[in-house]
Design a protein around this motif. Structure first.
Motif, mmCIF file in Angstrom:
data_model
loop_
_atom_site.group_PDB
_atom_site.id
_atom_site.type_symbol
_atom_site.label_atom_id
_atom_site.label_comp_id
_atom_site.label_asym_id
_atom_site.label_seq_id
_atom_site.Cartn_x
_atom_site.Cartn_y
_atom_site.Cartn_z
ATOM 1 N N CYS A 2 64.510 32.293 93.911
ATOM 2 C CA CYS A 2 65.006 33.544 93.235
ATOM 3 C C CYS A 2 63.840 34.549 93.318
ATOM 4 O O CYS A 2 64.066 35.875 93.436
ATOM 5 C CB CYS A 2 65.345 33.303 91.554
ATOM 6 N N ASP A 3 62.493 34.044 93.301
ATOM 7 C CA ASP A 3 61.508 34.936 93.407
ATOM 8 C C ASP A 3 60.933 34.965 94.866
ATOM 9 O O ASP A 3 60.276 35.829 95.023
ATOM 10 C CB ASP A 3 60.404 34.485 92.476
ATOM 11 N N PRO A 5 61.866 37.045 97.342
ATOM 12 C CA PRO A 5 61.619 38.495 97.750
ATOM 13 C C PRO A 5 60.277 39.263 97.058
ATOM 14 O O PRO A 5 59.892 40.092 97.677
ATOM 15 C CB PRO A 5 62.838 39.318 97.219
ATOM 16 N N ASN A 6 60.017 38.559 95.874
ATOM 17 C CA ASN A 6 58.732 38.927 95.034
ATOM 18 C C ASN A 6 57.578 38.401 95.985
ATOM 19 O O ASN A 6 56.422 38.856 95.717
ATOM 20 C CB ASN A 6 58.833 38.863 93.671
ATOM 21 N N LEU A 7 57.702 37.607 96.470
ATOM 22 C CA LEU A 7 56.803 36.402 97.037
ATOM 23 C C LEU A 7 56.540 36.632 98.638
ATOM 24 O O LEU A 7 55.209 36.367 99.099
ATOM 25 C CB LEU A 7 56.717 35.212 96.651
ATOM 26 N N GLN A 9 56.650 39.032 101.949
ATOM 27 C CA GLN A 9 56.732 40.181 102.456
ATOM 28 C C GLN A 9 57.162 39.990 103.814
ATOM 29 O O GLN A 9 56.354 39.208 104.983
ATOM 30 C CB GLN A 9 55.062 40.535 102.506
ATOM 31 N N MET A 54 47.658 37.634 94.092
ATOM 32 C CA MET A 54 48.631 37.476 93.037
ATOM 33 C C MET A 54 48.413 36.353 91.956
ATOM 34 O O MET A 54 48.614 36.506 90.861
ATOM 35 C CB MET A 54 50.041 37.165 93.767
ATOM 36 N N HIS A 63 48.480 39.401 83.243
ATOM 37 C CA HIS A 63 50.040 39.841 82.968
ATOM 38 C C HIS A 63 50.755 38.918 82.090
ATOM 39 O O HIS A 63 51.694 39.274 81.447
ATOM 40 C CB HIS A 63 50.455 39.655 84.394
ATOM 41 N N ARG A 80 59.644 42.516 82.481
ATOM 42 C CA ARG A 80 59.442 42.363 83.781
ATOM 43 C C ARG A 80 58.257 41.531 83.848
ATOM 44 O O ARG A 80 57.211 41.671 83.558
ATOM 45 C CB ARG A 80 58.915 43.747 84.313
ATOM 46 N N HIS A 81 58.506 40.361 84.699
ATOM 47 C CA HIS A 81 57.475 39.179 84.640
ATOM 48 C C HIS A 81 56.535 39.421 85.721
ATOM 49 O O HIS A 81 55.552 38.758 85.961
ATOM 50 C CB HIS A 81 57.968 37.956 84.439
ATOM 51 N N TRP A 82 56.971 40.304 86.817
ATOM 52 C CA TRP A 82 56.147 40.717 87.931
ATOM 53 C C TRP A 82 55.162 41.822 87.756
ATOM 54 O O TRP A 82 55.408 42.794 87.166
ATOM 55 C CB TRP A 82 56.768 40.792 89.365
ATOM 56 N N ILE A 86 52.092 44.701 93.318
ATOM 57 C CA ILE A 86 52.411 43.777 94.080
ATOM 58 C C ILE A 86 51.062 43.921 95.257
ATOM 59 O O ILE A 86 51.449 44.913 96.029
ATOM 60 C CB ILE A 86 53.607 42.965 94.678
#
Length: 95
Positions: A2-3, A5-7, A9, A54, A63, A80-82, A86
């Motif tokens: 799930c994450d 796309p946040n992790l 690039q 990160m 954070h 929001r947890h991110w 980034i």
């Protein structure tokens, strides 16, 4: 997953794919296999730099504390947890 796309690039630290699609997985693997050794090395360095930035313990703690304080103030909302920023990791700038 799930994450991802946040992790990840796309093209800088790895390749994204649909985990339910063998064709999508194969395409991502093929993209990686088609990279030169220098491109793979740059991707590894970018991914390492990104992870170090990160997941720096100090940054992570700040954070996480912000997330917990947000839940105390407004326990109903979805925080929001991110982090909002980034790190932008590029070959030249981060090395």
């Amino acid at each position: 997953i799930c994450d991802a796309p946040n992790l990840v690039q796309e093209g800088r630290t790895g390749f994204l794919f649909d985990p339910k699609s063998p064709a999508s997985i194969a395409m991502a693997m093929q993209k990686f296999m088609n990279l030169s050794e220098n491109e793979r090395s740059a991707m590894r360095k970018n991914a390492r730099t990104f992870a170090e930035q990160m997941f720096d313990p100090n940054r992570f703690a700040i954070h996480y504390e912000r997330l917990m304080r947000g839940q105390i103030v407004d326990p109903i909302s979805c925080q929001r947890h991110w982090p909002p920023e980034i790190p932008d990791v590029t070959d030249e700038e981060s090395l």
